[in-house]
Write an enzyme that holds these catalytic residues in place. Structure first.
Site, short mmCIF file in Angstrom:
data_model
loop_
_atom_site.label_atom_id
_atom_site.label_comp_id
_atom_site.label_asym_id
_atom_site.label_seq_id
_atom_site.Cartn_x
_atom_site.Cartn_y
_atom_site.Cartn_z
N ILE A 38 -79.94 -73.34 39.89
CA ILE A 38 -79.84 -72.53 38.68
C ILE A 38 -81.27 -72.13 38.36
O ILE A 38 -82.10 -72.97 38.00
CB ILE A 38 -79.18 -73.29 37.51
CG1 ILE A 38 -77.72 -73.59 37.85
CG2 ILE A 38 -79.28 -72.48 36.23
CD1 ILE A 38 -77.00 -74.45 36.82
N TYR A 92 -77.47 -81.80 32.95
CA TYR A 92 -78.76 -81.12 33.08
C TYR A 92 -79.87 -82.11 32.77
O TYR A 92 -80.01 -82.57 31.64
CB TYR A 92 -78.80 -79.92 32.13
CG TYR A 92 -80.05 -79.08 32.19
CD1 TYR A 92 -80.98 -79.17 33.23
CD2 TYR A 92 -80.31 -78.15 31.18
CE1 TYR A 92 -82.11 -78.38 33.26
CE2 TYR A 92 -81.44 -77.35 31.20
CZ TYR A 92 -82.34 -77.47 32.24
OH TYR A 92 -83.47 -76.67 32.26
N THR A 148 -81.65 -72.87 28.28
CA THR A 148 -82.98 -72.91 27.66
C THR A 148 -83.68 -71.56 27.78
O THR A 148 -84.33 -71.11 26.84
CB THR A 148 -83.83 -74.00 28.32
OG1 THR A 148 -83.14 -75.24 28.26
CG2 THR A 148 -85.18 -74.12 27.64
N LYS A 170 -77.70 -80.27 37.29
CA LYS A 170 -78.89 -79.43 37.45
C LYS A 170 -80.08 -80.36 37.33
O LYS A 170 -80.40 -80.86 36.25
CB LYS A 170 -78.94 -78.33 36.40
CG LYS A 170 -80.18 -77.44 36.52
CD LYS A 170 -80.26 -76.41 35.40
CE LYS A 170 -81.55 -75.60 35.52
NZ LYS A 170 -81.72 -74.64 34.39
N TYR A 225 -85.52 -85.26 22.28
CA TYR A 225 -86.18 -85.76 21.07
C TYR A 225 -85.80 -87.20 20.72
O TYR A 225 -86.66 -88.03 20.45
CB TYR A 225 -85.91 -84.86 19.85
CG TYR A 225 -86.77 -85.21 18.66
CD1 TYR A 225 -88.11 -84.84 18.63
CD2 TYR A 225 -86.26 -85.94 17.58
CE1 TYR A 225 -88.91 -85.18 17.56
CE2 TYR A 225 -87.06 -86.29 16.50
CZ TYR A 225 -88.39 -85.91 16.50
OH TYR A 225 -89.19 -86.27 15.44
N ARG A 277 -88.63 -81.29 29.12
CA ARG A 277 -88.21 -80.77 27.82
C ARG A 277 -87.55 -81.85 26.94
O ARG A 277 -87.58 -81.75 25.72
CB ARG A 277 -87.24 -79.60 27.98
CG ARG A 277 -87.90 -78.34 28.50
CD ARG A 277 -86.92 -77.18 28.51
NE ARG A 277 -87.52 -75.95 29.00
CZ ARG A 277 -88.19 -75.07 28.26
NH1 ARG A 277 -88.35 -75.30 26.98
NH2 ARG A 277 -88.68 -73.97 28.80
#
Length: 294
Positions: free
Chosen positions: A206, A135, A46, A164, A109, A140
């Site tokens: 990360i 992840y 990202t 992550k 989304y 997000r």
């Protein structure tokens, strides 16, 4: 997956003032990480503004990082989408010989159920020729991948080797660490709670802040992994204000301002992102200048 223990960084994509990819700056940023104690690099996450890169630009970024790295650090490639078939198609067609794992984000989304998330990653695990890092970043994606779903995937697929975890919830992270298979890695995706997660049994991070201050943050992570708690927390609190600042007006606008202060790249971001305001830019410059003199 010893290569994924410690400090990984989610590399930015530096742009020139004309918004084209700055290849020379990207090489400098890679060398800056290698020279200052980072353990592995994450490509096209990202933070790389991957959503705004064309297909050709993505290939240019990959090529540049692979060539600049020269095999010195393990590389992880971001391969994620809210279109499961699209991810599977890329996994079946791309050459992954330069990478030790992929990092794949939970679908954004669409807001799938936990079963939908499981089935998405089942398809990815079955298609991927290299290990998979899940992840989870609800801020997000608009959906939280629960510990039960992550643990189910870790138990069902041997090549799902890590997560992550970026929900920003230390209790959720501890539940993951408590219930995970023995060799499964829980990696922090939240810079501010990296050290508490490591001390609870996490494998590292990360990071975004680490690419701006790699020496200090990587040292903190390794001190934490070695349970040298007091020394680790000194570094955590040294960098805590900067962690808040780089995310204050969005990522990667904040960390790119740090790179500008370090003379490594321009601070250019692509719309819909915009640069940080003058007040924050000045605070980041002052902090970066202070740390660089230490």
């Amino acid at each position: 997956m010893q290569a994924l223990i410690g400090t990984g960084v989610a590399l930015v994509t530096p742009f020139k003032k004309d918004f084209s990819v700055d290849v020379e700056a990207l090489k400098s940023i890679v060398n800056f990480q290698v020279d200052n104690g980072i353990d592995y690099l994450v490509v096209l996450g990202t933070t790389a503004e991957t959503a705004t890169l064309s297909k050709d630009e993505k290939e240019l970024v990959i090529k540049t990082i692979v060539e600049a790295n020269k095999g010195r650090l393990p590389l992880v490639l971001g391969v994620g989408s809210n279109n499961t078939q699209e991810v599977v198609a890329e996994l079946k067609s791309r050459d992954f010989s330069d990478f030790v794992a992929i990092l794949s984000v939970s679908p954004y989304y669409n807001k799938p159920t936990q079963e939908g998330i499981y089935q998405h990653f089942k398809a990815i695990a079955e298609a991927s020729p290299i290990p998979v890092i899940l992840y989870n970043v609800p801020g997000r994606t608009a959906s939280n991948m629960l510990p039960s779903t992550i643990i189910r995937l870790a138990n069902d697929f041997k090549n799902v080797v890590a997560v992550k975890e970026a929900a920003g919830d230390i209790v959720q992270a501890m539940k993951l660490i408590q219930g995970k298979p023995k060799d499964f890695l829980v990696i922090s995706g939240d810079d501010m709670i990296t050290l508490p997660m490591i001390l609870a049994g996490g494998a590292g991070v990360i990071s975004v802040i680490a690419e701006g201050f790699p020496k200090q943050f990587s040292e903190m992570v390794h001190l934490g992994l070695n349970k040298r708690v007091e020394e680790a927390y000194k570094l955590h609190y040294l960098l805590a204000d900067a962690i808040d600042m780089i995310f204050e007006q969005g990522n990667p606008a904040g960390i790119k301002e740090v790179f500008k202060s370090l003379g490594l790249s321009e601070n250019t971001v692509r719309l819909p992102l915009v640069n940080v305001d003058e007040n924050l830019a000045n605070r980041l410059y002052d902090f970066t200048n202070k740390i660089s003199k230490m």
